[in-house]
Design a protein around this motif. Sequence first.
Motif, PDB file in Angstrom:
ATOM      1  N   TRP A 117       0.839  -1.197   0.000  1.00  0.00           N
ATOM      2  CA  TRP A 117       0.000   0.000   0.000  1.00  0.00           C
ATOM      3  C   TRP A 117       0.878   1.252   0.000  1.00  0.00           C
ATOM      4  N   LEU A 118       1.929   1.244   0.815  1.00  0.00           N
ATOM      5  CA  LEU A 118       2.853   2.390   0.832  1.00  0.00           C
ATOM      6  C   LEU A 118       3.453   2.623  -0.547  1.00  0.00           C
ATOM      7  N   ARG A 119       3.833   1.540  -1.207  1.00  0.00           N
ATOM      8  CA  ARG A 119       4.401   1.640  -2.553  1.00  0.00           C
ATOM      9  C   ARG A 119       3.352   2.165  -3.537  1.00  0.00           C
ATOM     10  N   ASP A 120       2.120   1.636  -3.460  1.00  0.00           N
ATOM     11  CA  ASP A 120       1.039   2.076  -4.359  1.00  0.00           C
ATOM     12  C   ASP A 120       0.697   3.549  -4.169  1.00  0.00           C
ATOM     13  N   GLN A 121       0.854   4.042  -2.952  1.00  0.00           N
ATOM     14  CA  GLN A 121       0.560   5.442  -2.654  1.00  0.00           C
ATOM     15  C   GLN A 121       1.773   6.347  -2.869  1.00  0.00           C
ATOM     16  N   SER A 122       2.839   5.782  -3.431  1.00  0.00           N
ATOM     17  CA  SER A 122       4.098   6.511  -3.657  1.00  0.00           C
ATOM     18  C   SER A 122       4.666   7.075  -2.356  1.00  0.00           C
ATOM     19  N   LEU A 123       4.526   6.308  -1.283  1.00  0.00           N
ATOM     20  CA  LEU A 123       5.032   6.730   0.020  1.00  0.00           C
ATOM     21  C   LEU A 123       6.295   5.973   0.441  1.00  0.00           C
ATOM     22  N   GLN A 124       6.880   5.212  -0.489  1.00  0.00           N
ATOM     23  CA  GLN A 124       8.050   4.425  -0.126  1.00  0.00           C
ATOM     24  C   GLN A 124       9.228   5.303   0.296  1.00  0.00           C
ATOM     25  N   ASP A 125       9.253   6.550  -0.150  1.00  0.00           N
ATOM     26  CA  ASP A 125      10.323   7.467   0.238  1.00  0.00           C
ATOM     27  C   ASP A 125       9.989   8.285   1.482  1.00  0.00           C
ATOM     28  N   SER A 126       8.839   8.022   2.085  1.00  0.00           N
ATOM     29  CA  SER A 126       8.425   8.778   3.270  1.00  0.00           C
ATOM     30  C   SER A 126       9.144   8.332   4.538  1.00  0.00           C
ATOM     31  N   GLY A 127       9.780   7.178   4.491  1.00  0.00           N
ATOM     32  CA  GLY A 127      10.442   6.641   5.678  1.00  0.00           C
ATOM     33  C   GLY A 127       9.588   5.623   6.409  1.00  0.00           C
ATOM     34  N   ALA A 128       8.323   5.528   6.062  1.00  0.00           N
ATOM     35  CA  ALA A 128       7.427   4.594   6.751  1.00  0.00           C
ATOM     36  C   ALA A 128       7.845   3.145   6.509  1.00  0.00           C
ATOM     37  N   ALA A 129       8.175   2.804   5.277  1.00  0.00           N
ATOM     38  CA  ALA A 129       8.578   1.431   4.963  1.00  0.00           C
ATOM     39  C   ALA A 129       9.860   1.069   5.712  1.00  0.00           C
ATOM     40  N   GLU A 130      10.774   2.013   5.800  1.00  0.00           N
ATOM     41  CA  GLU A 130      12.031   1.786   6.528  1.00  0.00           C
ATOM     42  C   GLU A 130      11.767   1.535   8.019  1.00  0.00           C
ATOM     43  N   CYS A 131      10.792   2.228   8.574  1.00  0.00           N
ATOM     44  CA  CYS A 131      10.429   2.033   9.986  1.00  0.00           C
ATOM     45  C   CYS A 131       9.842   0.646  10.236  1.00  0.00           C
ATOM     46  N   LEU A 132       9.233   0.069   9.219  1.00  0.00           N
ATOM     47  CA  LEU A 132       8.625  -1.258   9.358  1.00  0.00           C
ATOM     48  C   LEU A 132       9.633  -2.402   9.249  1.00  0.00           C
ATOM     49  N   LEU A 133      10.832  -2.137   8.727  1.00  0.00           N
ATOM     50  CA  LEU A 133      11.797  -3.207   8.500  1.00  0.00           C
ATOM     51  C   LEU A 133      12.162  -4.007   9.751  1.00  0.00           C
ATOM     52  N   PRO A 134      12.491  -3.378  10.888  1.00  0.00           N
ATOM     53  CA  PRO A 134      12.806  -4.196  12.063  1.00  0.00           C
ATOM     54  C   PRO A 134      11.638  -5.088  12.499  1.00  0.00           C
ATOM     55  N   LEU A 135      10.433  -4.566  12.425  1.00  0.00           N
ATOM     56  CA  LEU A 135       9.255  -5.359  12.783  1.00  0.00           C
ATOM     57  C   LEU A 135       9.071  -6.519  11.803  1.00  0.00           C
ATOM     58  N   THR A 136       9.227  -6.229  10.522  1.00  0.00           N
ATOM     59  CA  THR A 136       9.120  -7.269   9.496  1.00  0.00           C
ATOM     60  C   THR A 136      10.174  -8.348   9.724  1.00  0.00           C
ATOM     61  N   GLN A 137      11.379  -7.936  10.037  1.00  0.00           N
ATOM     62  CA  GLN A 137      12.448  -8.903  10.255  1.00  0.00           C
ATOM     63  C   GLN A 137      12.233  -9.725  11.525  1.00  0.00           C
ATOM     64  N   ALA A 138      11.678  -9.117  12.558  1.00  0.00           N
ATOM     65  CA  ALA A 138      11.375  -9.871  13.781  1.00  0.00           C
ATOM     66  C   ALA A 138      10.354 -10.962  13.487  1.00  0.00           C
ATOM     67  N   VAL A 139       9.350 -10.653  12.697  1.00  0.00           N
ATOM     68  CA  VAL A 139       8.343 -11.645  12.314  1.00  0.00           C
ATOM     69  C   VAL A 139       8.997 -12.740  11.469  1.00  0.00           C
ATOM     70  N   GLN A 140       9.830 -12.346  10.504  1.00  0.00           N
ATOM     71  CA  GLN A 140      10.517 -13.326   9.666  1.00  0.00           C
ATOM     72  C   GLN A 140      11.438 -14.220  10.491  1.00  0.00           C
ATOM     73  N   LEU A 141      12.056 -13.650  11.513  1.00  0.00           N
ATOM     74  CA  LEU A 141      12.932 -14.431  12.388  1.00  0.00           C
ATOM     75  C   LEU A 141      12.156 -15.535  13.082  1.00  0.00           C
ATOM     76  N   PHE A 142      10.960 -15.231  13.534  1.00  0.00           N
ATOM     77  CA  PHE A 142      10.146 -16.247  14.189  1.00  0.00           C
ATOM     78  C   PHE A 142       9.786 -17.363  13.207  1.00  0.00           C
ATOM     79  N   LEU A 143       9.570 -17.008  11.932  1.00  0.00           N
ATOM     80  CA  LEU A 143       9.098 -17.977  10.940  1.00  0.00           C
ATOM     81  C   LEU A 143      10.226 -18.753  10.247  1.00  0.00           C
ATOM     82  N   CYS A 144      11.446 -18.238  10.270  1.00  0.00           N
ATOM     83  CA  CYS A 144      12.532 -18.888   9.523  1.00  0.00           C
ATOM     84  C   CYS A 144      13.170 -20.020  10.321  1.00  0.00           C
ATOM     85  N   LYS A 145      14.002 -20.809   9.610  1.00  0.00           N
ATOM     86  CA  LYS A 145      14.814 -21.817  10.284  1.00  0.00           C
ATOM     87  C   LYS A 145      15.759 -21.098  11.236  1.00  0.00           C
TER      88      LYS A 145
END
Length: 79
Positions: free
Chosen positions: A18-46
């Motif tokens: 949605w951020l990408r579709d709204q051309s907000l990828q340069d707003s910093g919001a996606a970058e703020c989500l990276l640690p949270l995304t990685q924490a979730v991926q860490l739980f799911l990965c080997k």
Amino acid sequence: MTNFFSSFSYNLNHLTEWLRDQSLQDSGAAECLLPLTQAVQLFLCKKDETSISNVCTKLTIVQVREFLHFSHSFSSSNG
């Protein structure tokens, strides 16, 4: 609990799209989500060194260690 993290990951992906579709990828919001995304991926990965180092580029060693401790404690207490 894995189901929760799978759903959470799905929702984070939609939010990122949605951020990408709204051309907000340069707003910093996606970058703020990276640690949270990685924490979730860490739980799911080997839980091996290669998988963890590939997934956790935005998390510190302390964050990874604490998250792994939490997930191990949670798994142990829930059988």
